[in-house]
Design an enzyme around this catalytic site. Sequence first.
Site, short mmCIF file in Angstrom:
data_model
loop_
_atom_site.label_atom_id
_atom_site.label_comp_id
_atom_site.label_asym_id
_atom_site.label_seq_id
_atom_site.Cartn_x
_atom_site.Cartn_y
_atom_site.Cartn_z
N LYS A 98 3.98 16.43 -0.27
CA LYS A 98 3.01 15.78 0.62
C LYS A 98 3.82 14.87 1.53
O LYS A 98 4.44 13.91 1.07
CB LYS A 98 1.98 14.98 -0.15
CG LYS A 98 1.02 14.22 0.76
CD LYS A 98 0.20 13.21 -0.02
CE LYS A 98 -0.50 12.28 0.96
NZ LYS A 98 -1.21 11.19 0.27
N GLY A 159 -6.73 3.63 1.20
CA GLY A 159 -7.23 2.59 0.31
C GLY A 159 -8.43 1.81 0.81
O GLY A 159 -8.89 0.89 0.14
N ALA A 185 -7.17 10.20 1.97
CA ALA A 185 -7.25 8.77 2.29
C ALA A 185 -8.64 8.36 2.77
O ALA A 185 -9.23 9.01 3.63
CB ALA A 185 -6.20 8.35 3.32
N ASN A 207 -6.78 8.66 -4.52
CA ASN A 207 -6.14 7.84 -5.55
C ASN A 207 -6.92 6.55 -5.77
O ASN A 207 -7.54 6.34 -6.80
CB ASN A 207 -4.70 7.54 -5.16
CG ASN A 207 -3.89 6.88 -6.28
OD1 ASN A 207 -2.69 6.72 -6.17
ND2 ASN A 207 -4.53 6.48 -7.37
N THR A 208 -6.95 5.68 -4.75
CA THR A 208 -7.56 4.37 -4.91
C THR A 208 -9.04 4.45 -5.27
O THR A 208 -9.53 3.64 -6.08
CB THR A 208 -7.40 3.55 -3.60
OG1 THR A 208 -6.03 3.54 -3.23
CG2 THR A 208 -7.88 2.13 -3.80
#
Length: 256
Positions: A98, A159, A185, A207-208
């Site tokens: 990535k 995030g 994202a 992720n976040t």
Amino acid sequence: MEDVLKIGTRTFRSRLMVGTGKYPSNEVMKAALEASGAEVVTVAVRRVNLDRTKESLLDHIDLKKYTLLPNTAGCYTAEDAIRTARLAREALDTEFVKLEVLGDEKTLFPDNEALLESAKVLVKEGFTVLPYTNDDPIMARKLEDIGCAAVMPLAAPIGSGLGIRNPHNLRIILEILKVPVIVDAGVGTASDAAIAMELGCHGLLMNTGIAGAKDPVSMARAMRLATEAGRLAYLSGRIPKKLYATASSPTTGLIE
């Protein structure tokens, strides 16, 4: 036919990819990965011990179960991103990467000029490149044209949890590209994931939104279900939007 996600020469059943950072503990991370149903997990090359001489994040990931997608997070130049990708290939024995080349520390938006430069080099070197980019259809097409295996436009800043800020650009990208479009994202909750998939996106990386939740494991399961529901809704074909009501009960053949 089975609905699968094809990236380069690889095929995946799950369309949800999950990151490994920001969890309160490695145990929570492992449980969240399991609950997400993900087959691909990302690791930041610059933030893990790749030589395994000391305890590493990689010690807590079942490499027989998950496909690693190393990322070049934290790189701000093309040279740094290329070097980091090469290190990952050597240490982890994978051509998957990535590709992130960031423009500044405040917004974490991609430096698209450096991104394109580094992507050209890595594609020529045989990498399967998944570039993190903004939601610019022109840049997305350029990345596809040089041989990237997928394109990963942001939904919102990394995030931020703001969700899909520009669905119209994503629709254009989906219309003009032939490679998979994976939203990366900005996804904050399950409804964001469902919206992205209902637009026709081929996958999600987050992720976040999971790791930062009060209950990461439950949120991982929610994201899994939302991804699956959004994909199924897209394939099913929603009804058109109308300004006025349409009776759901037939009006013909009624007995007077």
